[in-house]
Every structure is written in C-alpha cells, then in structure tokens.
Motif scaffolding. Structure first.
Motif, short mmCIF file in Angstrom:
data_model
loop_
_atom_site.label_atom_id
_atom_site.label_comp_id
_atom_site.label_asym_id
_atom_site.label_seq_id
_atom_site.Cartn_x
_atom_site.Cartn_y
_atom_site.Cartn_z
N GLU A 241 0.84 -1.19 0.09
CA GLU A 241 0.03 -0.09 0.06
C GLU A 241 0.94 1.33 -0.02
N LEU A 242 1.99 1.36 0.50
CA LEU A 242 3.10 2.44 0.77
C LEU A 242 3.71 2.52 -0.81
N GLN A 243 3.91 1.46 -1.49
CA GLN A 243 4.66 1.54 -2.80
C GLN A 243 3.78 2.32 -3.80
N PRO A 244 4.53 3.11 -4.58
CA PRO A 244 3.52 3.67 -5.84
C PRO A 244 3.46 2.83 -6.67
N THR A 245 2.36 3.22 -7.69
CA THR A 245 1.86 2.34 -8.85
C THR A 245 2.75 3.07 -9.85
N PHE A 246 3.54 1.90 -10.69
CA PHE A 246 4.14 2.28 -11.91
C PHE A 246 3.56 1.81 -13.00
N TYR A 247 3.21 2.48 -13.89
CA TYR A 247 2.57 1.89 -15.25
C TYR A 247 3.88 1.78 -16.18
N ASN A 248 3.95 0.56 -16.69
CA ASN A 248 4.96 0.23 -17.67
C ASN A 248 4.34 0.25 -19.10
N TYR A 249 5.06 1.22 -19.82
CA TYR A 249 4.74 1.55 -21.39
C TYR A 249 5.88 0.98 -21.94
N LYS A 250 5.72 0.58 -23.36
CA LYS A 250 6.68 0.07 -24.24
C LYS A 250 6.82 1.22 -25.35
N LEU A 251 8.10 2.00 -25.36
CA LEU A 251 8.04 2.81 -26.43
C LEU A 251 8.02 2.11 -27.89
N LEU A 252 7.06 2.38 -28.66
CA LEU A 252 6.91 1.73 -30.07
C LEU A 252 7.48 2.66 -31.20
N LYS A 253 7.50 4.01 -30.94
CA LYS A 253 7.90 4.95 -31.96
C LYS A 253 8.25 6.13 -31.23
N LYS A 254 9.42 6.99 -31.75
CA LYS A 254 9.58 8.24 -31.03
C LYS A 254 10.14 9.04 -32.35
N VAL A 255 9.68 10.13 -32.57
CA VAL A 255 9.83 10.89 -33.68
C VAL A 255 10.43 12.54 -33.25
N MET A 256 11.38 12.86 -33.47
CA MET A 256 12.09 14.20 -33.20
C MET A 256 11.32 15.20 -34.11
N LEU A 257 11.02 16.27 -33.84
CA LEU A 257 10.63 17.19 -34.65
C LEU A 257 11.79 18.07 -35.14
N PRO A 258 11.83 18.51 -36.37
CA PRO A 258 12.99 19.13 -36.89
C PRO A 258 12.80 20.29 -36.80
N LYS A 259 13.98 21.11 -36.48
CA LYS A 259 14.24 22.57 -36.37
C LYS A 259 13.33 23.50 -37.48
N SER A 260 13.46 22.89 -38.48
CA SER A 260 13.04 23.30 -39.94
C SER A 260 11.67 23.57 -39.84
N LEU A 261 10.99 22.78 -39.20
CA LEU A 261 9.38 22.78 -38.95
C LEU A 261 9.02 23.82 -38.14
#
Length: 174
Positions: A6-26
C-alpha cells in the motif's frame, strides 16, 4: 493487502514503439509563415488586413480551446490533470500534458478541426474577407502540428498512448 504494497507507488509500464524528433526547420517555417501570409493579405486585399490578422489569432485560439475542452468534457472524465494550455511552438493551444490515449487525442483534434472550419464558414456572410481568410489561416496554422502527429503515427495501432513534448512525439503501448 499488506502495508508494504500500500505504501509503494503504482508504476505503469509503457513500451515505446515510436519516437519522432521534430525538425527545427518545421518550427522555423511555422514562425515565418504568418509573416508571409500577412504580407500577401496586405498586398492583395488591403493594409487593414493587419488589424483583422491580429484579431483573428486570439479568436481562433479561443475557438479551438473551447472546442477541445468541450469534447474532453463530453468524452473523458479525468482530463483536467492531463491537459493544459501550451504557449510554446509548435503546440500552441490546448495540449495533453502527460501520456494520453491516442484515441482521445484523435477525437479531440479531428472534431476541433472540422467544427472550427464550420464556425469559420458560418461567419463568412457577416465578416470581411480579410478577417475570414485570417481565421482560416490561423486555424490551419494551429491545427497543422496536431495533424503531424497523425501522419507520424499512421499505420500504428489506435489503442496506444502518446506523449508530446516540445521536441518530440512518442507513441507507447501498455
């Protein structure tokens, strides 16, 4: 349950599928585009387009904010802590602050896009052409970065979670 769990926090496990960096030109092009549009409006319509252009920006932001928030109120119960009003490029307007369901994101911005277009179309008979064109520009300019998320995540499952920061778009599965 034991006191230890009860004292431990709940952690949600998410699996990263895709990460896209935004270009500075945009981001640079998003900064320059309003100046080009304003110059074109002033050249082709009238110098008074400047006033309509400046008035249309906050009106469009307000319309999109009201639409987005209304859709969230109707469809989601726990949106208040997850959404905030962003003032940073390219995400000006009402944006998710943390992980949010991709389906909720899609619903909010697709509905905001077409309802915003309808509001602008309704204003055509009573508004000057410079004001209507400025509303259309600002609406498209504000919605465009949100539709980049749709383009980036095309082909991905619709039941994931997204996290948007100023620099990147991340797509997770639980």
């Amino acid at each position: 349950m034991s006191a230890e769990t009860e004292l431990q926090p709940t952690f949600y496990n998410y699996k990263l599928l895709k990460k896209v960096m935004l270009p500075k030109s945009l981001i640079s092009s998003l900064v320059v585009l309003p100046f080009i549009w304003l110059a074109a409006e002033m050249f082709f319509i009238s110098w008074t387009s400047l006033f309509y252009f400046l008035l249309a920006a906050p009106v469009t932001v307000w319309i999109q904010y009201v639409m987005s928030r209304s859709i969230l109120i109707l469809t989601s119960r726990s949106y208040r802590k997850r959404w905030y009003f962003s003032r940073s490029l390219p995400w000006i307007g009402y944006m998710p602050d943390q992980h949010v369901a991709y389906s909720t994101y899609r619903r909010v911005y697709l509905n905001s896009a077409w309802i915003g277009c309808l509001v602008i179309l309704i204003l055509i008979p009573w508004s000057p052409i410079a004001f209507v064109l400025s509303l259309m520009f600002w609406h498209a300019w504000l919605i465009f970065p949100r539709f980049i998320v749709f383009a980036v995540l095309r082909g991905q499952r619709k039941d994931g979670m997204i996290k948007i920061t100023n620099l990147d778009i991340s797509y997770y599965m639980q």
